[in-house]
Design an enzyme around this catalytic site. Structure first.
Site, PDB file in Angstrom:
ATOM      1  N   LYS A  17       0.465  -1.477  -0.361  1.00  0.00           N
ATOM      2  CA  LYS A  17      -0.036  -0.151  -0.008  1.00  0.00           C
ATOM      3  C   LYS A  17       1.052   1.115   0.046  1.00  0.00           C
ATOM      4  O   LYS A  17       1.960   1.209   0.676  1.00  0.00           O
ATOM      5  CB  LYS A  17      -1.349  -0.134   1.057  1.00  0.00           C
ATOM      6  CG  LYS A  17      -0.258   0.030   2.814  1.00  0.00           C
ATOM      7  CD  LYS A  17       0.308   1.558   2.876  1.00  0.00           C
ATOM      8  CE  LYS A  17       1.381   1.388   4.676  1.00  0.00           C
ATOM      9  NZ  LYS A  17       1.128   2.507   5.080  1.00  0.00           N
ATOM     10  N   ALA A 115       8.802   0.004   5.792  1.00  0.00           N
ATOM     11  CA  ALA A 115       8.983   0.859   3.833  1.00  0.00           C
ATOM     12  C   ALA A 115       7.891   1.552   4.437  1.00  0.00           C
ATOM     13  O   ALA A 115       7.738   2.733   3.622  1.00  0.00           O
ATOM     14  CB  ALA A 115       8.917  -0.094   2.811  1.00  0.00           C
ATOM     15  N   GLY A 116       7.126   1.193   4.991  1.00  0.00           N
ATOM     16  CA  GLY A 116       5.541   2.041   5.313  1.00  0.00           C
ATOM     17  C   GLY A 116       5.009   2.382   4.201  1.00  0.00           C
ATOM     18  O   GLY A 116       3.744   1.984   3.915  1.00  0.00           O
ATOM     19  N   GLY A 119       3.480  -4.113   4.359  1.00  0.00           N
ATOM     20  CA  GLY A 119       3.836  -6.154   3.962  1.00  0.00           C
ATOM     21  C   GLY A 119       3.157  -6.626   4.312  1.00  0.00           C
ATOM     22  O   GLY A 119       2.973  -8.003   4.241  1.00  0.00           O
ATOM     23  N   SER A 121       1.559  -6.664   6.943  1.00  0.00           N
ATOM     24  CA  SER A 121       0.385  -6.516   7.430  1.00  0.00           C
ATOM     25  C   SER A 121      -1.052  -7.150   6.306  1.00  0.00           C
ATOM     26  O   SER A 121      -1.944  -7.221   6.445  1.00  0.00           O
ATOM     27  CB  SER A 121      -0.486  -4.993   7.496  1.00  0.00           C
ATOM     28  OG  SER A 121       0.202  -3.773   8.404  1.00  0.00           O
ATOM     29  N   ASP A 154      -3.406  -1.738  10.225  1.00  0.00           N
ATOM     30  CA  ASP A 154      -3.513  -1.479   9.199  1.00  0.00           C
ATOM     31  C   ASP A 154      -3.721  -2.588   8.420  1.00  0.00           C
ATOM     32  O   ASP A 154      -4.531  -2.496   7.305  1.00  0.00           O
ATOM     33  CB  ASP A 154      -1.796  -1.513   8.405  1.00  0.00           C
ATOM     34  CG  ASP A 154      -1.178  -0.045   8.457  1.00  0.00           C
ATOM     35  OD1 ASP A 154      -2.003   1.185   8.612  1.00  0.00           O
ATOM     36  OD2 ASP A 154      -0.089  -0.036   7.464  1.00  0.00           O
TER      37      ASP A 154
HETATM   38  C1  LIG Z   1       1.633   4.597   9.650  1.00  0.00           C
HETATM   39  C2  LIG Z   1       0.876   3.296   9.609  1.00  0.00           C
HETATM   40  C3  LIG Z   1       0.586   3.893   8.262  1.00  0.00           C
HETATM   41  O1  LIG Z   1      -0.192   3.394   7.626  1.00  0.00           O
HETATM   42  O2  LIG Z   1       1.735   2.580   8.782  1.00  0.00           O
HETATM   43  P1  LIG Z   1       3.413   1.648   8.743  1.00  0.00           P
HETATM   44  O3  LIG Z   1       4.305   2.557   8.048  1.00  0.00           O
HETATM   45  O4  LIG Z   1       3.296   0.928   9.545  1.00  0.00           O
HETATM   46  O5  LIG Z   1       3.295   1.036   6.948  1.00  0.00           O
HETATM   47  C4  LIG Z   1      -0.166   2.418  10.697  1.00  0.00           C
HETATM   48  O6  LIG Z   1      -0.646   3.363  11.089  1.00  0.00           O
HETATM   49  C5  LIG Z   1       0.695   1.634  11.432  1.00  0.00           C
HETATM   50  O7  LIG Z   1      -0.181   0.599  11.015  1.00  0.00           O
HETATM   51  P2  LIG Z   1       0.178  -0.972  11.862  1.00  0.00           P
HETATM   52  O8  LIG Z   1       1.901  -1.284  11.003  1.00  0.00           O
HETATM   53  O9  LIG Z   1      -0.572  -1.948  11.269  1.00  0.00           O
HETATM   54  O10 LIG Z   1       0.376  -0.941  13.489  1.00  0.00           O
HETATM   55  P3  LIG Z   1       0.668  -2.214  14.077  1.00  0.00           P
HETATM   56  O11 LIG Z   1       1.025  -2.970  14.736  1.00  0.00           O
HETATM   57  O12 LIG Z   1      -1.002  -1.229  15.394  1.00  0.00           O
HETATM   58  O13 LIG Z   1       0.701  -0.798  15.739  1.00  0.00           O
HETATM   59  C6  LIG Z   1       2.544  -0.701  15.966  1.00  0.00           C
HETATM   60  C7  LIG Z   1       2.805   0.662  16.764  1.00  0.00           C
HETATM   61  O14 LIG Z   1       2.931   1.591  16.013  1.00  0.00           O
HETATM   62  C8  LIG Z   1       2.286   2.814  16.953  1.00  0.00           C
HETATM   63  N1  LIG Z   1       0.808   2.794  16.826  1.00  0.00           N
HETATM   64  C9  LIG Z   1      -0.086   2.394  15.522  1.00  0.00           C
HETATM   65  C10 LIG Z   1      -0.960   2.802  15.080  1.00  0.00           C
HETATM   66  C11 LIG Z   1      -1.651   4.069  15.227  1.00  0.00           C
HETATM   67  N2  LIG Z   1      -2.426   4.230  15.102  1.00  0.00           N
HETATM   68  N3  LIG Z   1      -0.968   4.479  16.586  1.00  0.00           N
HETATM   69  C12 LIG Z   1      -0.044   3.960  16.323  1.00  0.00           C
HETATM   70  O15 LIG Z   1       0.146   4.580  17.461  1.00  0.00           O
HETATM   71  C13 LIG Z   1       2.135   2.061  18.453  1.00  0.00           C
HETATM   72  O16 LIG Z   1       3.500   2.712  19.319  1.00  0.00           O
HETATM   73  C14 LIG Z   1       2.106   0.294  17.988  1.00  0.00           C
HETATM   74  O17 LIG Z   1       2.774   0.032  19.031  1.00  0.00           O
HETATM   75  N1  LIG Z   2       5.063 -11.423   7.289  1.00  0.00           N
HETATM   76  C1  LIG Z   2       5.537  -9.683   7.387  1.00  0.00           C
HETATM   77  N2  LIG Z   2       6.239  -9.217   7.102  1.00  0.00           N
HETATM   78  C2  LIG Z   2       7.050  -8.307   6.996  1.00  0.00           C
HETATM   79  N3  LIG Z   2       7.453  -8.106   8.104  1.00  0.00           N
HETATM   80  C3  LIG Z   2       7.048  -8.584   9.314  1.00  0.00           C
HETATM   81  C4  LIG Z   2       6.442  -9.652   8.493  1.00  0.00           C
HETATM   82  N4  LIG Z   2       5.712 -10.902  10.068  1.00  0.00           N
HETATM   83  C5  LIG Z   2       6.346  -9.142  10.729  1.00  0.00           C
HETATM   84  N5  LIG Z   2       6.726  -9.303  10.495  1.00  0.00           N
HETATM   85  C6  LIG Z   2       7.851  -7.611  11.364  1.00  0.00           C
HETATM   86  O1  LIG Z   2       7.372  -6.486  11.377  1.00  0.00           O
HETATM   87  C7  LIG Z   2       7.855  -5.318  10.908  1.00  0.00           C
HETATM   88  C8  LIG Z   2       7.481  -4.431   9.634  1.00  0.00           C
HETATM   89  O2  LIG Z   2       6.796  -4.763   9.163  1.00  0.00           O
HETATM   90  P1  LIG Z   2       6.762  -4.200   7.516  1.00  0.00           P
HETATM   91  O3  LIG Z   2       4.747  -4.157   6.932  1.00  0.00           O
HETATM   92  O4  LIG Z   2       7.633  -4.435   7.043  1.00  0.00           O
HETATM   93  O5  LIG Z   2       6.752  -2.700   8.094  1.00  0.00           O
HETATM   94  P2  LIG Z   2       5.635  -1.379   7.588  1.00  0.00           P
HETATM   95  O6  LIG Z   2       4.922  -1.374   8.231  1.00  0.00           O
HETATM   96  O7  LIG Z   2       6.456  -0.253   8.133  1.00  0.00           O
HETATM   97  O8  LIG Z   2       6.050  -1.641   6.123  1.00  0.00           O
HETATM   98  C9  LIG Z   2       9.522  -6.073  10.511  1.00  0.00           C
HETATM   99  O9  LIG Z   2      10.436  -5.310  10.755  1.00  0.00           O
HETATM  100  C10 LIG Z   2       9.510  -7.326  10.189  1.00  0.00           C
HETATM  101  O10 LIG Z   2      10.009  -8.028  11.728  1.00  0.00           O
END
Ligand SMILES: C[C@@](CO)(OP(=O)(O)O)[C@H](O)COP(=O)(O)OP(=O)(O)OC[C@H]1O[C@@H](n2ccc(N)nc2=O)[C@H](O)[C@@H]1O
Ligand SMILES: Nc1ncnc2c1ncn2[C@@H]1O[C@H](COP(=O)(O)OP(=O)(O)O)[C@@H](O)[C@H]1O
Length: 334
Positions: A17, A115-116, A119, A121, A154
């Site tokens: 995403k 990477a944000g 993956g 999720s 996510d």
């Molecule tokens: C920031 C976002 C934006 O799309 O994406 P990524 O950069 O990870 O892809 C998401 O909100 C990430 O979602 P996700 O990766 O599922 O987060 P979670 O596992 O629920 O939470 C990981 C950590 O991020 C923080 N967290 C997450 C979501 C949220 N609304 N508030 C938070 O403070 C919390 O500290 C939590 O312990």
């Molecule tokens: N199936 C998976 N794919 C990627 N990362 C995973 C997975 N399961 C657990 N993780 C852990 O979650 C962390 C972040 O996941 P990732 O989805 O890559 O981050 P982001 O949401 O920032 O793109 C990774 O560092 C990894 O250790």
């Protein structure tokens, strides 16, 4: 995500995403943050495959696997034990449905990690959907989306089946129709960012309670621009609350963003909590052209041309400071 039958079981494609808009509105009492986001699935996929033990006539005994359920990962260094989000999803579904997990689940990673790009999720959501079929659980999409929220903020988004505005922790979904197909160049620098740490870098001063009162509703404006095909203005209207904080603390990412912006007048935006950046392009051809320009400036010949099944990745090397990473061209999938 796309789930289909194979001759020996089931297969799922789990898309990455991009966050076209991300506003952190404030910190909540439960420690999470209140968000307002526009997310789109894009055509860069992890792949999950499941086969039944009976058909494969295999009895597993090693590693983290039980005798009846085996999990393996290829493609990158994410954990292959119970901490993998795909495994967490499998065990959650099994516990909820009263099924003893069985079969062989394999994950091929192509989406860069930390990477944000969501993956992990997406893998979790695809696993729920895949095993729901494979194990004959037959839960509704709504029930699976409820389970998804227990796995991560996510994860529910990947059940929306297209672009969605996501609020709350990220789990309150408003699917968006009528958006055009969009083309992007995505660069994942070698530097990775943990989501938790990115949230910790935000400070309370960045949450302005008056922001939502009488403000010009930038998300609505972005959606309107996209629906009307006004892509130049839409690119400028994209924003991310994490970006300025991350760029201030990581000069190498600031350098990458500057390089991308210099080559693409539409600019470059960070996705999620980073560290990947994307540039919106008018057409697939323009995306390829921009990717070519990025390569010409940044490419390291030793790794150029590395092919990914669902897109092309190219290693990059910048001048000062040195930027390393991978670039893809991709587009929305819905
Ligand atoms: C920031 C976002 C934006 O799309 O994406 P990524 O950069 O990870 O892809 C998401 O909100 C990430 O979602 P996700 O990766 O599922 O987060 P979670 O596992 O629920 O939470 C990981 C950590 O991020 C923080 N967290 C997450 C979501 C949220 N609304 N508030 C938070 O403070 C919390 O500290 C939590 O312990
Ligand atoms: N199936 C998976 N794919 C990627 N990362 C995973 C997975 N399961 C657990 N993780 C852990 O979650 C962390 C972040 O996941 P990732 O989805 O890559 O981050 P982001 O949401 O920032 O793109 C990774 O560092 C990894 O250790």
């Amino acid at each position: 995500m796309f789930v289909s039958r194979t001759t020996v079981g089931w297969e799922a494609l789990a898309p990455a995403k991009l966050n076209l808009y991300l506003d952190v509105l404030g910190r909540r009492a439960d420690g999470f943050h209140e968000l307002e986001m526009l997310m789109c699935p894009v055509r860069l996929f992890d792949q999950l495959r499941w086969t039944s033990n009976d058909r494969a006539e295999i009895h597993f005994t090693e590693g983290e696997s039980t005798e009846r359920f085996r999990f393996s990962v290829a493609g990158t260094d994410v954990p292959s034990d119970e901490t993998n989000l795909a495994m967490k999803a499998a065990h959650l579904l099994a516990a909820e449905a009263g099924v003893e997990p069985y079969g062989s689940l394999s994950l091929t990673k192509r989406i860069p990690t930390q990477a944000g790009m969501g993956g992990g999720s997406s893998d979790a959501a695809a696993t729920l959907q895949l095993l729901n079929q494979a194990w004959g659980v037959n839960y509704s999409k709504q029930r699976l989306t409820g389970l998804a929220a227990q796995l991560g903020s996510d994860v529910p988004f990947f059940f929306a089946g297209g672009p969605a505005v996501c609020r709350g922790r990220g789990e309150i979904l408003q699917p968006q129709s009528g958006l055009p197909k969009l083309h992007f160049v995505v660069v994942k620098p070698d530097e990775s960012i943990s989501t938790k740490e990115a949230f910790m870098q935000l400070n309370a001063g960045q949450f302005d309670p008056q922001k939502s009162e009488g403000r010009e509703k930038p998300l609505e404006r972005l959606l309107e621009l996209l629906r009307n095909g006004m892509l130049t203005a839409a690119a400028k209207a994209m924003s991310n609350s994490f970006q300025s904080v991350i760029l201030a603390s990581q000069p190498i990412l600031a350098s990458l963003q500057a390089q991308m912006t210099a080559l693409n007048s539409w600019g470059a935006t960070m996705t999620g909590s980073g560290s990947a950046f994307f540039g919106l392009c008018g057409t697939a051809q323009q995306a390829r052209h921009l990717a070519g320009k990025l390569r010409a400036v940044l490419e390291d010949g030793s790794r150029a041309g590395a092919k990914h099944e669902f897109g092309e990745g190219h290693y990059l090397r910048g001048k000062t400071p040195r930027t390393h990473g991978t670039v893809w061209t991709t587009s929305t999938c819905y």
